[in-house]
Design a protein around this motif. Structure first.
Motif, PDB file in Angstrom:
ATOM      1  N   PHE A  34       0.830  -1.197   0.000  1.00 49.77           N
ATOM      2  CA  PHE A  34       0.000   0.000   0.000  1.00 49.77           C
ATOM      3  C   PHE A  34       0.867   1.249   0.000  1.00 49.77           C
ATOM      4  N   TYR A  36       0.397   5.229   1.208  1.00 46.40           N
ATOM      5  CA  TYR A  36      -0.408   6.203   1.929  1.00 46.40           C
ATOM      6  C   TYR A  36       0.219   7.576   1.757  1.00 46.40           C
ATOM      7  N   SER A  43      -3.590  12.473   9.337  1.00 49.15           N
ATOM      8  CA  SER A  43      -3.387  11.028   9.401  1.00 49.15           C
ATOM      9  C   SER A  43      -3.153  10.465   7.998  1.00 49.15           C
ATOM     10  N   PRO A  44      -2.608   9.248   7.907  1.00 52.66           N
ATOM     11  CA  PRO A  44      -2.351   8.654   6.586  1.00 52.66           C
ATOM     12  C   PRO A  44      -3.643   8.409   5.813  1.00 52.66           C
ATOM     13  N   LEU A  46      -5.080   6.420   2.400  1.00 49.72           N
ATOM     14  CA  LEU A  46      -4.779   5.370   1.432  1.00 49.72           C
ATOM     15  C   LEU A  46      -4.953   5.891   0.003  1.00 49.72           C
ATOM     16  N   TYR A  51      -1.201  -5.840  -5.353  1.00 52.99           N
ATOM     17  CA  TYR A  51      -1.084  -7.181  -4.802  1.00 52.99           C
ATOM     18  C   TYR A  51      -0.280  -8.132  -5.697  1.00 52.99           C
ATOM     19  N   LEU A  99      -0.103  -3.815   9.310  1.00 45.33           N
ATOM     20  CA  LEU A  99       0.735  -3.126   8.353  1.00 45.33           C
ATOM     21  C   LEU A  99       2.078  -2.779   8.980  1.00 45.33           C
ATOM     22  N   PHE A 101       5.142  -0.218   8.177  1.00 49.11           N
ATOM     23  CA  PHE A 101       5.373   0.993   7.410  1.00 49.11           C
ATOM     24  C   PHE A 101       6.855   1.300   7.283  1.00 49.11           C
TER      25      PHE A 101
ATOM     26  N   PHE B  33      -7.416  -1.687  14.150  1.00 54.14           N
ATOM     27  CA  PHE B  33      -5.991  -1.665  14.455  1.00 54.14           C
ATOM     28  C   PHE B  33      -5.652  -0.385  15.220  1.00 54.14           C
ATOM     29  N   TYR B  35      -2.180   1.991  16.027  1.00 53.39           N
ATOM     30  CA  TYR B  35      -0.799   2.259  15.685  1.00 53.39           C
ATOM     31  C   TYR B  35      -0.326   3.457  16.510  1.00 53.39           C
ATOM     32  N   PRO B  43       3.961   4.979  11.087  1.00 54.94           N
ATOM     33  CA  PRO B  43       3.207   4.364  12.183  1.00 54.94           C
ATOM     34  C   PRO B  43       3.769   2.994  12.553  1.00 54.94           C
ATOM     35  N   PHE B  45       2.783  -0.606  14.532  1.00 58.99           N
ATOM     36  CA  PHE B  45       1.651  -1.422  14.963  1.00 58.99           C
ATOM     37  C   PHE B  45       1.663  -1.653  16.466  1.00 58.99           C
ATOM     38  N   TYR B  48      -4.369  -5.484  17.268  1.00 59.33           N
ATOM     39  CA  TYR B  48      -5.348  -5.763  16.218  1.00 59.33           C
ATOM     40  C   TYR B  48      -6.518  -6.553  16.791  1.00 59.33           C
ATOM     41  N   ASP B  56      -3.928  -9.977  18.032  1.00 55.90           N
ATOM     42  CA  ASP B  56      -2.492  -9.698  18.024  1.00 55.90           C
ATOM     43  C   ASP B  56      -2.249  -8.475  18.894  1.00 55.90           C
ATOM     44  N   LEU B  91      -2.960   6.319  16.348  1.00 57.31           N
ATOM     45  CA  LEU B  91      -3.841   6.194  15.189  1.00 57.31           C
ATOM     46  C   LEU B  91      -4.655   4.914  15.277  1.00 57.31           C
ATOM     47  N   GLY B 101      -7.875  -2.167   1.950  1.00 57.87           N
ATOM     48  CA  GLY B 101      -6.843  -1.548   2.749  1.00 57.87           C
ATOM     49  C   GLY B 101      -7.402  -1.038   4.051  1.00 57.87           C
ATOM     50  N   GLN B 102      -6.539  -0.482   4.861  1.00 51.49           N
ATOM     51  CA  GLN B 102      -6.941   0.057   6.157  1.00 51.49           C
ATOM     52  C   GLN B 102      -7.162   1.561   6.041  1.00 51.49           C
ATOM     53  N   PHE B 103      -8.199   2.021   6.720  1.00 55.66           N
ATOM     54  CA  PHE B 103      -8.551   3.433   6.699  1.00 55.66           C
ATOM     55  C   PHE B 103      -8.359   4.013   8.095  1.00 55.66           C
ATOM     56  N   PHE B 104      -7.636   5.119   8.121  1.00 57.83           N
ATOM     57  CA  PHE B 104      -7.212   5.688   9.390  1.00 57.83           C
ATOM     58  C   PHE B 104      -8.136   6.792   9.880  1.00 57.83           C
ATOM     59  N   GLY B 105      -8.254   6.880  11.192  1.00 55.05           N
ATOM     60  CA  GLY B 105      -8.900   8.016  11.815  1.00 55.05           C
ATOM     61  C   GLY B 105      -7.926   9.177  11.920  1.00 55.05           C
TER      62      GLY B 105
END
Lengths: 111, 113
Positions: A34, A36, A43-44, A46, A51, A99, A101, B33, B35, B43, B45, B48, B56, B91, B101-105
């Motif tokens: 990915f 970002y 914040s990040p 996407l 893939y 993830l 990074f 998740f 971070y 970020p 981790f 999760y 995790d 985060l 994919g992952q979407f962040f706040g």
């Protein structure tokens, strides 16, 4: 050795040019990759996922993946001042889900 | 639709205080998740959840950090006896298999004095 390596930059490009960002990784089992974008103080966000080996295009962005060489890249065509941000490369490893990074590449697009 | 929300956006704590950070994921996202992002770094981790199960927690830096998601929606990250090195942006991200994919706040910026 970090799991995900990026040049910290700054990468300075003139407006309208192509910005080329690279990322290398160590986990050969990584399956999902990915990019970002992160503006200062935000914040990040996407912008691309990839893939399988090859190129994936989305608007002005093209992601490239080469699993054999363990690198993923991002091209930004027709760079605009609004593209000035830090670009984070991230991957899901063989264990899945979380993830990992890179440190990010700071891009500056100069008018 | 609404994105991931986090509260508070900013938190200042005195060393030794306990803090609680809240995350409200995108509706329907089963994965959540946490971070930690230090200034100038990517970020890192922390932990999760899939629904209410914490699958995790390998990234939690010490036993002062605790996270929960009791009903499989809202999550809380708790830090006990905060220390200066806990100062960072925390985060939260959510995803679902179809989300791509992952979407962040927006994150919570924690400053420990």
């Amino acid at each position: 050795q970090k799991e995900v390596e990026q040049n910290s930059g700054p990468l300075s490009v003139p407006e309208g040019a192509i910005a080329s960002l690279n990322c290398t990784y160590s986990d050969r089992g990584s399956q999902s990759f990915f990019w970002y974008r992160q503006y200062s103080g935000k914040s990040p966000e996407l912008i691309m996922s990839i893939y399988s080996n090859g190129d994936k295009e989305d608007g002005r962005f093209t992601a490239q993946l080469n699993k054999a060489s363990q690198y993923v890249s991002l091209l930004i065509r027709d760079s605009q001042p609004s593209d000035s941000a830090t670009y984070l490369c991230a991957l899901e490893g063989a264990a899945g889900n979380k993830l990992t990074f890179g440190g990010g590449t700071r891009v500056l697009v100069k008018p | 639709g609404a994105g991931v929300s986090q509260s508070p956006r900013y938190k200042v704590a005195k060393r030794g205080q306990d803090v609680a950070l809240r995350c409200d994921p995108i509706s329907g996202h089963v994965s959540l998740f946490w971070y930690q992002q230090a200034l100038g770094q990517g970020p890192e981790f922390l932990t999760y959840f899939q629904n209410e199960a914490q699958l995790d927690k390998s990234g939690l830096p010490s036993d002062r950090f605790f996270a929960e998601r009791p009903e499989g929606s809202v999550s809380t990250l708790k830090i006990q006896r905060t220390q200066q090195e806990d100062s960072a942006v925390y985060l939260c991200a959510s995803s679902t298999p179809a989300s791509g994919g992952q979407f962040f706040g927006p994150g919570t910026r924690l400053t420990v004095l």
